[in-house]
Motif scaffolding. Structure first.
Motif, PDB file in Angstrom:
ATOM      1  N   ARG A  57       0.835  -1.210   0.000  1.00  0.00           N
ATOM      2  CA  ARG A  57       0.000   0.000   0.000  1.00  0.00           C
ATOM      3  C   ARG A  57       0.867   1.256   0.000  1.00  0.00           C
ATOM      4  O   ARG A  57       0.646   2.180  -0.790  1.00  0.00           O
ATOM      5  CB  ARG A  57      -0.911  -0.018   1.221  1.00  0.00           C
ATOM      6  CG  ARG A  57      -1.690   1.264   1.479  1.00  0.00           C
ATOM      7  CD  ARG A  57      -2.738   1.511   0.426  1.00  0.00           C
ATOM      8  NE  ARG A  57      -3.617   2.606   0.816  1.00  0.00           N
ATOM      9  CZ  ARG A  57      -4.400   3.272  -0.023  1.00  0.00           C
ATOM     10  NH1 ARG A  57      -4.394   2.945  -1.314  1.00  0.00           N
ATOM     11  NH2 ARG A  57      -5.178   4.247   0.394  1.00  0.00           N
ATOM     12  N   ARG A  58       1.852   1.289   0.859  1.00  0.00           N
ATOM     13  CA  ARG A  58       2.669   2.490   0.976  1.00  0.00           C
ATOM     14  C   ARG A  58       3.623   2.673  -0.201  1.00  0.00           C
ATOM     15  O   ARG A  58       3.916   3.809  -0.596  1.00  0.00           O
ATOM     16  CB  ARG A  58       3.460   2.437   2.280  1.00  0.00           C
ATOM     17  CG  ARG A  58       2.591   2.508   3.518  1.00  0.00           C
ATOM     18  CD  ARG A  58       3.427   2.671   4.772  1.00  0.00           C
ATOM     19  NE  ARG A  58       4.160   3.936   4.753  1.00  0.00           N
ATOM     20  CZ  ARG A  58       5.018   4.321   5.692  1.00  0.00           C
ATOM     21  NH1 ARG A  58       5.267   3.505   6.719  1.00  0.00           N
ATOM     22  NH2 ARG A  58       5.637   5.475   5.611  1.00  0.00           N
ATOM     23  N   ALA A  59       4.131   1.573  -0.748  1.00  0.00           N
ATOM     24  CA  ALA A  59       5.092   1.659  -1.859  1.00  0.00           C
ATOM     25  C   ALA A  59       4.415   1.715  -3.220  1.00  0.00           C
ATOM     26  O   ALA A  59       5.089   1.883  -4.243  1.00  0.00           O
ATOM     27  CB  ALA A  59       6.045   0.471  -1.802  1.00  0.00           C
ATOM     28  N   GLY A  60       3.100   1.571  -3.253  1.00  0.00           N
ATOM     29  CA  GLY A  60       2.373   1.600  -4.515  1.00  0.00           C
ATOM     30  C   GLY A  60       2.628   0.398  -5.387  1.00  0.00           C
ATOM     31  O   GLY A  60       2.605   0.506  -6.622  1.00  0.00           O
ATOM     32  N   LEU A  61       2.852  -0.756  -4.758  1.00  0.00           N
ATOM     33  CA  LEU A  61       3.117  -1.969  -5.531  1.00  0.00           C
ATOM     34  C   LEU A  61       1.832  -2.520  -6.131  1.00  0.00           C
ATOM     35  O   LEU A  61       0.754  -2.422  -5.535  1.00  0.00           O
ATOM     36  CB  LEU A  61       3.754  -3.033  -4.627  1.00  0.00           C
ATOM     37  CG  LEU A  61       5.051  -2.639  -3.917  1.00  0.00           C
ATOM     38  CD1 LEU A  61       5.557  -3.809  -3.077  1.00  0.00           C
ATOM     39  CD2 LEU A  61       6.114  -2.194  -4.928  1.00  0.00           C
ATOM     40  N   ALA A  62       1.951  -3.131  -7.288  1.00  0.00           N
ATOM     41  CA  ALA A  62       0.785  -3.697  -7.958  1.00  0.00           C
ATOM     42  C   ALA A  62       0.317  -4.976  -7.284  1.00  0.00           C
ATOM     43  O   ALA A  62      -0.845  -5.373  -7.423  1.00  0.00           O
ATOM     44  CB  ALA A  62       1.101  -3.962  -9.435  1.00  0.00           C
ATOM     45  N   GLU A  63       1.196  -5.622  -6.558  1.00  0.00           N
ATOM     46  CA  GLU A  63       0.872  -6.894  -5.940  1.00  0.00           C
ATOM     47  C   GLU A  63       1.494  -6.963  -4.553  1.00  0.00           C
ATOM     48  O   GLU A  63       2.589  -6.452  -4.319  1.00  0.00           O
ATOM     49  CB  GLU A  63       1.402  -8.032  -6.811  1.00  0.00           C
ATOM     50  CG  GLU A  63       1.002  -9.415  -6.356  1.00  0.00           C
ATOM     51  CD  GLU A  63       1.468 -10.485  -7.320  1.00  0.00           C
ATOM     52  OE1 GLU A  63       0.666 -11.372  -7.666  1.00  0.00           O
ATOM     53  OE2 GLU A  63       2.647 -10.443  -7.734  1.00  0.00           O
ATOM     54  N   VAL A  64       0.787  -7.562  -3.626  1.00  0.00           N
ATOM     55  CA  VAL A  64       1.327  -7.765  -2.279  1.00  0.00           C
ATOM     56  C   VAL A  64       2.486  -8.747  -2.353  1.00  0.00           C
ATOM     57  O   VAL A  64       2.359  -9.813  -2.967  1.00  0.00           O
ATOM     58  CB  VAL A  64       0.227  -8.296  -1.334  1.00  0.00           C
ATOM     59  CG1 VAL A  64       0.822  -8.725   0.013  1.00  0.00           C
ATOM     60  CG2 VAL A  64      -0.853  -7.242  -1.132  1.00  0.00           C
ATOM     61  N   PRO A  65       3.636  -8.414  -1.754  1.00  0.00           N
ATOM     62  CA  PRO A  65       4.791  -9.323  -1.800  1.00  0.00           C
ATOM     63  C   PRO A  65       4.457 -10.697  -1.235  1.00  0.00           C
ATOM     64  O   PRO A  65       3.609 -10.848  -0.359  1.00  0.00           O
ATOM     65  CB  PRO A  65       5.833  -8.606  -0.933  1.00  0.00           C
ATOM     66  CG  PRO A  65       5.464  -7.162  -1.014  1.00  0.00           C
ATOM     67  CD  PRO A  65       3.961  -7.146  -1.084  1.00  0.00           C
ATOM     68  N   GLY A  66       5.146 -11.701  -1.754  1.00  0.00           N
ATOM     69  CA  GLY A  66       4.947 -13.052  -1.262  1.00  0.00           C
ATOM     70  C   GLY A  66       5.491 -13.223   0.155  1.00  0.00           C
ATOM     71  O   GLY A  66       6.494 -12.629   0.537  1.00  0.00           O
ATOM     72  N   VAL A  67       4.805 -14.041   0.928  1.00  0.00           N
ATOM     73  CA  VAL A  67       5.176 -14.326   2.315  1.00  0.00           C
ATOM     74  C   VAL A  67       5.566 -15.787   2.419  1.00  0.00           C
ATOM     75  O   VAL A  67       4.898 -16.647   1.839  1.00  0.00           O
ATOM     76  CB  VAL A  67       3.989 -14.038   3.258  1.00  0.00           C
ATOM     77  CG1 VAL A  67       4.243 -14.603   4.648  1.00  0.00           C
ATOM     78  CG2 VAL A  67       3.693 -12.543   3.313  1.00  0.00           C
ATOM     79  N   ARG A  68       6.643 -16.079   3.129  1.00  0.00           N
ATOM     80  CA  ARG A  68       7.006 -17.468   3.402  1.00  0.00           C
ATOM     81  C   ARG A  68       7.168 -17.649   4.903  1.00  0.00           C
ATOM     82  O   ARG A  68       7.870 -16.889   5.561  1.00  0.00           O
ATOM     83  CB  ARG A  68       8.282 -17.878   2.681  1.00  0.00           C
ATOM     84  CG  ARG A  68       8.773 -19.270   3.121  1.00  0.00           C
ATOM     85  CD  ARG A  68       9.733 -19.906   2.135  1.00  0.00           C
ATOM     86  NE  ARG A  68       9.030 -20.308   0.912  1.00  0.00           N
ATOM     87  CZ  ARG A  68       9.598 -21.010  -0.059  1.00  0.00           C
ATOM     88  NH1 ARG A  68      10.865 -21.364   0.032  1.00  0.00           N
ATOM     89  NH2 ARG A  68       8.902 -21.344  -1.124  1.00  0.00           N
ATOM     90  N   VAL A  69       6.506 -18.661   5.427  1.00  0.00           N
ATOM     91  CA  VAL A  69       6.586 -18.979   6.845  1.00  0.00           C
ATOM     92  C   VAL A  69       7.306 -20.306   7.001  1.00  0.00           C
ATOM     93  O   VAL A  69       6.830 -21.332   6.517  1.00  0.00           O
ATOM     94  CB  VAL A  69       5.185 -19.068   7.482  1.00  0.00           C
ATOM     95  CG1 VAL A  69       5.322 -19.183   8.989  1.00  0.00           C
ATOM     96  CG2 VAL A  69       4.335 -17.870   7.108  1.00  0.00           C
ATOM     97  N   ASP A  70       8.437 -20.278   7.685  1.00  0.00           N
ATOM     98  CA  ASP A  70       9.252 -21.467   7.889  1.00  0.00           C
ATOM     99  C   ASP A  70       9.107 -21.897   9.343  1.00  0.00           C
ATOM    100  O   ASP A  70       9.409 -21.132  10.261  1.00  0.00           O
ATOM    101  CB  ASP A  70      10.716 -21.145   7.558  1.00  0.00           C
ATOM    102  CG  ASP A  70      11.602 -22.381   7.518  1.00  0.00           C
ATOM    103  OD1 ASP A  70      11.439 -23.252   8.408  1.00  0.00           O
ATOM    104  OD2 ASP A  70      12.464 -22.459   6.619  1.00  0.00           O
ATOM    105  N   ASP A  71       8.645 -23.118   9.553  1.00  0.00           N
ATOM    106  CA  ASP A  71       8.459 -23.606  10.924  1.00  0.00           C
ATOM    107  C   ASP A  71       9.740 -23.540  11.757  1.00  0.00           C
ATOM    108  O   ASP A  71       9.677 -23.351  12.983  1.00  0.00           O
ATOM    109  CB  ASP A  71       7.960 -25.053  10.914  1.00  0.00           C
ATOM    110  CG  ASP A  71       6.495 -25.178  10.549  1.00  0.00           C
ATOM    111  OD1 ASP A  71       5.795 -24.142  10.500  1.00  0.00           O
ATOM    112  OD2 ASP A  71       6.049 -26.325  10.320  1.00  0.00           O
TER     113      ASP A  71
END
Length: 517
Positions: A57-71
């Protein structure tokens, strides 16, 4: 991904964004009878997604960055207080009187890490400061009697209950009716306009990212009025994401030094009295430039200082007020102090994780850490919503509500799963290993996949058979600080282009000026 879907829904997030999250499942991480690994993963994933959403939202990106959750990263972070080293020294976490005790009819859990809680416990029991003597006295009394008498004296003791016994209490009913994350508007103030850059150059950046990290909270000022673990985990996460976090403590109530070191990354720490005079004036000056206030005191404990959400927003329209408590803001236990280990015992978690011989415990202070990430996520989502709709906002979470979610709603990766903790490995706290838990704290007395490349293991993000769990070492780091050379757990909050580490290490408790920089 049912757990993260539940957490993201509780935060009011767009369900479509959950597809931006991938997971590396490591089945040996946070092993327990209850779905601790799954709930921890969900809390961290929701927080990282909220950060990525705000950053986009703040950077004006066209897509939300991908998130990776590592246990693996999650497990290391959820036990961060155990991994801390200061110049090679292991943390000093526990008081001898913080433990489980047999009573005439069951078990009771006490908490006495802070000197004032220790004195109240001993006063209620009319006992000397001797473990054997206290044990003898408790063995002759009923658990519920101890619970009530110690509470009446301002101390901390909770009788062991089964899940069924806890479900029959008025407090369970009051908490279970509430959302996992309570959220709302306090006024109709204008939409938030972000003015600062979200790509400053002072923080380490994750591999495969631009030269400067995406910091969703850059330029935001956060007043941190929390103690112990859950609240400080939330504000530590906001600091990772670029916020200027200033922790304020009463001058006469110092924090445990190793606990402060573990949760103080990225923050400054000052002392400030709020009872009047110059201290109150200084707080008002700080509030006048703040974007977020986070509190970890018992519900209502700060109201006499004019620090209720309504009062704060009245003086600072557009504020986000985030509140954390042990037992929730409603019900007969709303005013009680509490810590993670006490909530585990009261809500039946200790009974589930134990054996017929003795209560057990979760493999981490998972209620504290999980609730802390939910609180940070709530703040981030409130900031995003403000940018569209305006309004001062409140966010409210409680350890007991997180416990209800863990025991009743989170689906395990594998129902055959895991062995419980019966206390034989010391995690039931009879040797004082629960110590840095809880949130009564300041009781007022009182690439696109988001991988960070740390361990080079990509795994299969959606395979519950998952990757191997090598232990915490791949997710630990070292750096120099004013406290000495620190070994510490890295943050598990990971998204493409996001920060890899905090911009600054912790400093001594209370050593900074109570002002914005």
């Amino acid at each position: 991904m049912r757990g993260i879907e539940q957490a993201w829904s509780a935060l009011g997030g767009d369900p479509a964004l959950v597809s931006r999250v991938s997971e590396i499942v490591r089945r040996e991480a946070l092993d327990a009878r209850l779905p601790v690994r799954e709930s921890a993963r969900a809390c961290v994933g929701a927080c990282a997604l909220a950060a990525a959403e705000l950053g986009a939202r703040r950077a004006g990106l066209a897509e939300v960055p991908g998130v990776r959750v590592d246990d693996g990263a999650v497990a290391a972070a959820f036990t961060s207080e155990r991994h801390l080293r200061v110049d090679g020294r292991e943390p000093v976490s526990f008081a001898p009187l913080s433990r489980l005790w047999r009573t005439a009819d069951g078990w009771v859990r006490t908490h006495a890490n802070y000197p004032h809680h220790r004195e109240r416990l001993l006063g209620a029991l009319s006992a000397p400061a001797d473990v054997a003597a206290v044990g003898s006295l408790l063995a002759e009394r009923s658990a519920l009697e101890v619970e009530e008498s110690v509470y009446a004296a301002g101390g901390l003791a909770v009788a062991l209950r089964t899940p069924e016994q806890w479900a029959a209490t008025g407090q369970y009913g009051a908490v279970a009716r509430r959302p996992l994350v309570e959220r709302g508007r306090l006024d109709a103030s204008p939409a938030r306009v972000f003015t600062s850059s979200v790509r400053p150059s002072s923080s380490p950046v994750r591999p495969s990212s631009s030269a400067s990290p995406l910091l969703p909270a850059a330029g935001l000022r956060v007043l941190d009025l929390t103690r112990v673990i859950a609240g400080p985990v939330a504000t530590r996460t906001l600091a990772l994401l670029g916020a200027d976090v200033l922790r304020l403590d009463p001058p006469g109530l110092p924090e445990l030094s190793d606990q402060h070191a573990d949760t103080g990354f990225g923050k400054r720490s000052a002392t400030l009295g709020l009872s009047g005079g110059r201290g109150q004036e200084t707080f008002e000056e700080l509030l006048g430039a703040a974007d977020v206030v986070v509190t970890g005191y018992r519900p209502g404990a700060l109201d006499r200082f004019g620090l209720s959400p309504q009062a704060l927003a009245g003086r600072r329209p557009g504020l986000v007020v985030a509140q954390l408590s042990a037992w929730g803001a409603y019900g007969p236990w709303a005013g009680r102090r509490g810590f993670d280990s006490l909530v585990q015992v009261a809500t039946g978690i200790a009974a589930v994780e134990g054996t017929s011989e003795r209560p057990g415990a979760l493999p981490a202070q998972a209620l504290d850490h999980g609730t802390g990430y939910l609180l940070a996520a709530g703040v981030l989502r409130a900031l995003t919503e403000q940018s569209y709709e305006g309004g001062s906002r409140y966010v409210r979470v409680a350890l007991a509500r997180t416990a209800a979610w863990l025991t009743g709603s989170v689906r395990p990766d594998d129902v055959d799963g895991a062995n419980g903790r019966d206390g034989t490995d010391g995690t039931d706290g009879t040797d004082g290993t629960d110590g840095t838990d809880g949130t009564d704290g300041t009781d007022g007395t009182d690439g696109t996949d988001g991988t960070d490349g740390r361990d080079g293991r990509d795994g299969d993000a959606n395979d519950v058979g998952g990757a191997a769990y090598p232990g915490p070492d791949p997710w630990l780091a070292e750096r120099e600080s004013r406290l000495g050379r620190l070994r510490y757990a890295l943050s598990p909050v990971s998204f493409t282009g996001g920060p890899a580490d905090w911009a600054r290490p912790p400093g001594p408790w209370g050593a900074d000026a109570a002002r914005w920089v």
